[in-house]
Design a protein around this motif. Structure first.
Motif, PDB file in Angstrom:
ATOM      1  N   SER A 108       2.234  25.273  38.683  1.00 54.42           N
ATOM      2  CA  SER A 108       1.110  25.944  38.047  1.00 54.42           C
ATOM      3  C   SER A 108       1.131  27.448  38.276  1.00 54.42           C
ATOM      4  O   SER A 108       1.526  27.929  39.343  1.00 54.42           O
ATOM      5  CB  SER A 108      -0.204  25.375  38.582  1.00 54.42           C
ATOM      6  N   SER A 109       0.651  28.184  37.280  1.00 57.40           N
ATOM      7  CA  SER A 109       0.529  29.638  37.419  1.00 57.40           C
ATOM      8  C   SER A 109      -0.516  30.012  38.458  1.00 57.40           C
ATOM      9  O   SER A 109      -0.610  31.165  38.863  1.00 57.40           O
ATOM     10  CB  SER A 109       0.163  30.255  36.064  1.00 57.40           C
ATOM     11  N   GLU A 110      -1.347  29.036  38.888  1.00 59.07           N
ATOM     12  CA  GLU A 110      -2.358  29.305  39.905  1.00 59.07           C
ATOM     13  C   GLU A 110      -2.092  28.532  41.202  1.00 59.07           C
ATOM     14  O   GLU A 110      -2.935  28.509  42.092  1.00 59.07           O
ATOM     15  CB  GLU A 110      -3.748  28.951  39.374  1.00 59.07           C
ATOM     16  N   GLY A 111      -0.940  27.898  41.322  1.00 58.88           N
ATOM     17  CA  GLY A 111      -0.646  27.109  42.507  1.00 58.88           C
ATOM     18  C   GLY A 111      -0.334  27.983  43.711  1.00 58.88           C
ATOM     19  O   GLY A 111       0.269  29.056  43.592  1.00 58.88           O
ATOM     20  N   ALA A 112      -0.744  27.522  44.890  1.00 57.96           N
ATOM     21  CA  ALA A 112      -0.509  28.292  46.110  1.00 57.96           C
ATOM     22  C   ALA A 112       0.979  28.472  46.387  1.00 57.96           C
ATOM     23  O   ALA A 112       1.419  29.547  46.812  1.00 57.96           O
ATOM     24  CB  ALA A 112      -1.196  27.611  47.290  1.00 57.96           C
ATOM     25  N   CYS A 113       1.771  27.428  46.165  1.00 60.69           N
ATOM     26  CA  CYS A 113       3.210  27.538  46.418  1.00 60.69           C
ATOM     27  C   CYS A 113       3.859  28.543  45.468  1.00 60.69           C
ATOM     28  O   CYS A 113       4.730  29.325  45.872  1.00 60.69           O
ATOM     29  CB  CYS A 113       3.875  26.175  46.286  1.00 60.69           C
ATOM     30  N   ALA A 114       3.418  28.541  44.206  1.00 67.14           N
ATOM     31  CA  ALA A 114       3.944  29.518  43.253  1.00 67.14           C
ATOM     32  C   ALA A 114       3.576  30.936  43.674  1.00 67.14           C
ATOM     33  O   ALA A 114       4.371  31.877  43.515  1.00 67.14           O
ATOM     34  CB  ALA A 114       3.399  29.223  41.855  1.00 67.14           C
ATOM     35  N   ALA A 115       2.364  31.118  44.233  1.00 67.65           N
ATOM     36  CA  ALA A 115       1.946  32.440  44.705  1.00 67.65           C
ATOM     37  C   ALA A 115       2.822  32.900  45.864  1.00 67.65           C
ATOM     38  O   ALA A 115       3.270  34.052  45.902  1.00 67.65           O
ATOM     39  CB  ALA A 115       0.475  32.408  45.125  1.00 67.65           C
ATOM     40  N   TYR A 116       3.077  32.004  46.812  1.00 63.69           N
ATOM     41  CA  TYR A 116       3.930  32.367  47.952  1.00 63.69           C
ATOM     42  C   TYR A 116       5.335  32.698  47.471  1.00 63.69           C
ATOM     43  O   TYR A 116       5.978  33.624  47.979  1.00 63.69           O
ATOM     44  CB  TYR A 116       3.975  31.221  48.962  1.00 63.69           C
ATOM     45  N   TRP A 117       5.824  31.926  46.516  1.00 63.81           N
ATOM     46  CA  TRP A 117       7.183  32.154  46.016  1.00 63.81           C
ATOM     47  C   TRP A 117       7.271  33.494  45.287  1.00 63.81           C
ATOM     48  O   TRP A 117       8.206  34.269  45.489  1.00 63.81           O
ATOM     49  CB  TRP A 117       7.589  31.026  45.072  1.00 63.81           C
ATOM     50  N   GLN A 118       6.277  33.778  44.441  1.00 64.93           N
ATOM     51  CA  GLN A 118       6.341  34.970  43.602  1.00 64.93           C
ATOM     52  C   GLN A 118       6.010  36.252  44.360  1.00 64.93           C
ATOM     53  O   GLN A 118       6.649  37.279  44.164  1.00 64.93           O
ATOM     54  CB  GLN A 118       5.384  34.825  42.416  1.00 64.93           C
ATOM     55  N   TYR A 119       4.997  36.196  45.228  1.00 60.43           N
ATOM     56  CA  TYR A 119       4.497  37.417  45.840  1.00 60.43           C
ATOM     57  C   TYR A 119       4.673  37.478  47.357  1.00 60.43           C
ATOM     58  O   TYR A 119       4.578  38.543  47.951  1.00 60.43           O
ATOM     59  CB  TYR A 119       2.991  37.578  45.560  1.00 60.43           C
ATOM     60  N   GLY A 120       4.908  36.336  47.975  1.00 56.89           N
ATOM     61  CA  GLY A 120       4.849  36.319  49.426  1.00 56.89           C
ATOM     62  C   GLY A 120       6.147  36.583  50.144  1.00 56.89           C
ATOM     63  O   GLY A 120       6.229  36.424  51.365  1.00 56.89           O
ATOM     64  N   GLY A 121       7.185  36.952  49.419  1.00 55.53           N
ATOM     65  CA  GLY A 121       8.457  37.147  50.065  1.00 55.53           C
ATOM     66  C   GLY A 121       8.994  35.861  50.663  1.00 55.53           C
ATOM     67  O   GLY A 121       9.722  35.857  51.653  1.00 55.53           O
ATOM     68  N   ALA A 122       8.612  34.718  50.048  1.00 52.29           N
ATOM     69  CA  ALA A 122       8.915  33.434  50.656  1.00 52.29           C
ATOM     70  C   ALA A 122      10.314  32.936  50.341  1.00 52.29           C
ATOM     71  O   ALA A 122      10.781  31.997  50.935  1.00 52.29           O
ATOM     72  CB  ALA A 122       7.898  32.393  50.168  1.00 52.29           C
ATOM     73  N   ARG A 123      11.016  33.600  49.416  1.00 53.97           N
ATOM     74  CA  ARG A 123      12.365  33.114  49.095  1.00 53.97           C
ATOM     75  C   ARG A 123      13.275  33.247  50.306  1.00 53.97           C
ATOM     76  O   ARG A 123      14.047  32.358  50.634  1.00 53.97           O
ATOM     77  CB  ARG A 123      12.926  33.905  47.913  1.00 53.97           C
ATOM     78  N   GLY A 124      13.163  34.408  50.952  1.00 57.27           N
ATOM     79  CA  GLY A 124      13.960  34.582  52.159  1.00 57.27           C
ATOM     80  C   GLY A 124      13.557  33.627  53.260  1.00 57.27           C
ATOM     81  O   GLY A 124      14.395  33.099  53.982  1.00 57.27           O
ATOM     82  N   LEU A 125      12.249  33.411  53.388  1.00 58.47           N
ATOM     83  CA  LEU A 125      11.743  32.472  54.394  1.00 58.47           C
ATOM     84  C   LEU A 125      12.326  31.091  54.161  1.00 58.47           C
ATOM     85  O   LEU A 125      12.744  30.400  55.072  1.00 58.47           O
ATOM     86  CB  LEU A 125      10.219  32.407  54.300  1.00 58.47           C
ATOM     87  N   ALA A 126      12.336  30.672  52.864  1.00 57.18           N
ATOM     88  CA  ALA A 126      12.789  29.330  52.540  1.00 57.18           C
ATOM     89  C   ALA A 126      14.288  29.178  52.806  1.00 57.18           C
ATOM     90  O   ALA A 126      14.771  28.103  53.092  1.00 57.18           O
ATOM     91  CB  ALA A 126      12.485  29.033  51.070  1.00 57.18           C
ATOM     92  N   ALA A 127      15.002  30.283  52.705  1.00 57.27           N
ATOM     93  CA  ALA A 127      16.451  30.196  52.865  1.00 57.27           C
ATOM     94  C   ALA A 127      16.874  30.201  54.331  1.00 57.27           C
ATOM     95  O   ALA A 127      18.027  29.892  54.652  1.00 57.27           O
ATOM     96  CB  ALA A 127      17.114  31.368  52.145  1.00 57.27           C
TER      97      ALA A 127
END
Length: 379
Positions: free
Chosen positions: A359-378
């Motif tokens: 979802s465009s309003e989902g918390a996980c999508a927010a973390y992925w898009q804005y939270g710098g979470a890609r590096g965290l996930a990797a």
């Protein structure tokens, strides 16, 4: 840009951040943990991360992300029922775009479309009405989905179909309401919430009084907020001020848009077309009493559940989440998205395992898009 730039003013934002810090310092002297403020609306979650408010506010404040996205809380069984309707050869199934990729146990609507089902994305139920007019030999079904924000437009479309006697149009109603899941969360002894930022768009329809039970029954403050950065900062300050002063009230920061008693025309359409379900299943939350709407007998001719024999049994066991998926824990604020073992690994925007990444309003999508979470996930 007039009427937007005013609410993104850096000088005003800095003064609000300073006031929040001062209030949080005063509160911190008598608290053992951060102040937990739940933003109910997924639009607020995305705004918080888009503008970096989670990093700008005092460290003594923690945002808890609530179940404020109707796509995110859609149970997998309802997605399965959508697919069952859409796969009928006589049906044109219409839906908003953000529901296309929500996974059920049989895949998503997008995958069903790839298998040959006639599923079309629309921007409004009026688009579905027009499809029904242009295709009199087909059954056009609109996936009625959303909180009180989108409920009036679906109701008005059903009323219009009734006026035209457009019998090849129906709605698969999955509209749900916001106050009831808040009550369910507050009734959970494990939830440590100190206050709420209330949803702006929902409140534009229902007003502020449906939240009166939050301070009255649970002693927690709630501030209905707008979506710009200074809106949210002011709302956080208002919540902190109530806590510091020992108050618990419903306050309306978004008064430029939200009327106290809601929108009378919208509320009248809702009351005319819908009635409460005894209960409704929420993904991650289970069955919640009187939290869903169904179409009244008066408009039974436009009810896809009746037309296609798709039933909804109150009290049935919720479908389990996919293995390793923690959507339920994220939606109830128990963990952050990055604590889900599948985040960024088995679940990404390209290949979502859970609805919160879709979802465009989902918390996980927010973390992925804005939270710098890609590096965290990797990591």
């Amino acid at each position: 840009m007039k009427f937007a730039s005013e609410f993104r003013d850096p000088t005003l934002a800095k003064s609000l951040i300073a006031a929040i810090s001062a209030q949080a310092d005063r509160l911190g002297a008598r608290r053992e943990r951060p102040v937990h403020i739940m933003e109910i609306c997924g639009g607020h979650t995305h705004a918080i991360f888009r503008y970096g408010l989670d990093k700008l506010v005092h460290e003594g404040i923690e945002f808890i992300h609530g179940p404020g996205c109707p796509v995110c809380v859609l149970p997998m069984s309802r997605v399965d029922e959508c697919i069952a309707i859409a796969e009928r050869p006589e049906v044109i199934f219409t839906t908003f775009g953000d529901a296309m990729r929500v996974p059920g146990t049989r895949g998503s609507l997008l995958q069903a479309k790839a298998r040959g089902a006639d599923i079309r994305m629309v921007y409004s139920p009026l688009d579905a009405l027009e499809l029904a007019r242009r295709n009199p030999g087909r059954e056009v079904v609109f996936f009625g989905l959303g909180f009180e924000t989108t409920t009036p437009s679906t109701a008005l479309s059903i009323q219009q179909a009734a006026r035209e006697d457009l019998r090849n149009f129906s709605v698969f109603c999955n509209h749900i309401t916001v106050p009831e899941p808040i009550r369910a969360l507050l009734g959970d002894p494990d939830m440590m919430l100190d206050g709420f930022i209330g949803p702006g768009h929902v409140s534009m329809v229902i007003g502020t009084h449906p939240y009166d039970f939050i301070p009255r029954d649970y002693g927690k403050p709630i501030v209905v907020a707008g979506f710009e950065p200074t809106d949210l900062l002011q709302s956080v300050l208002m919540v902190l001020t109530q806590i510091a002063e020992g108050r618990a009230e419903v306050e309306n920061q978004y008064a430029r848009v939200v009327p106290e008693h809601g929108n009378p025309a919208s509320l009248a359409a809702i009351a005319d077309v819908y009635e409460r379900r005894p209960s409704f299943e929420w993904r991650g939350l289970g069955e919640i009493d009187a939290s869903g709407l169904r179409i009244r007998e008066t408009y039974a001719a436009f009810d896809a559940e009746r037309r296609f024999g798709v039933g909804y049994g109150a009290g049935r066991a919720p479908q389990p989440e996919p293995e390793g998926c923690a959507c339920g824990a994220v939606m109830t604020g128990r963990i952050k998205p990055t604590a889900c073992p599948q985040f960024g690994r088995g679940c990404t925007p390209e290949m979502p395992l859970g609805a919160l990444m879709v979802s465009s309003e989902g918390a996980c999508a927010a973390y992925w898009q804005y939270g710098g979470a890609r590096g965290l996930a990797a990591e």
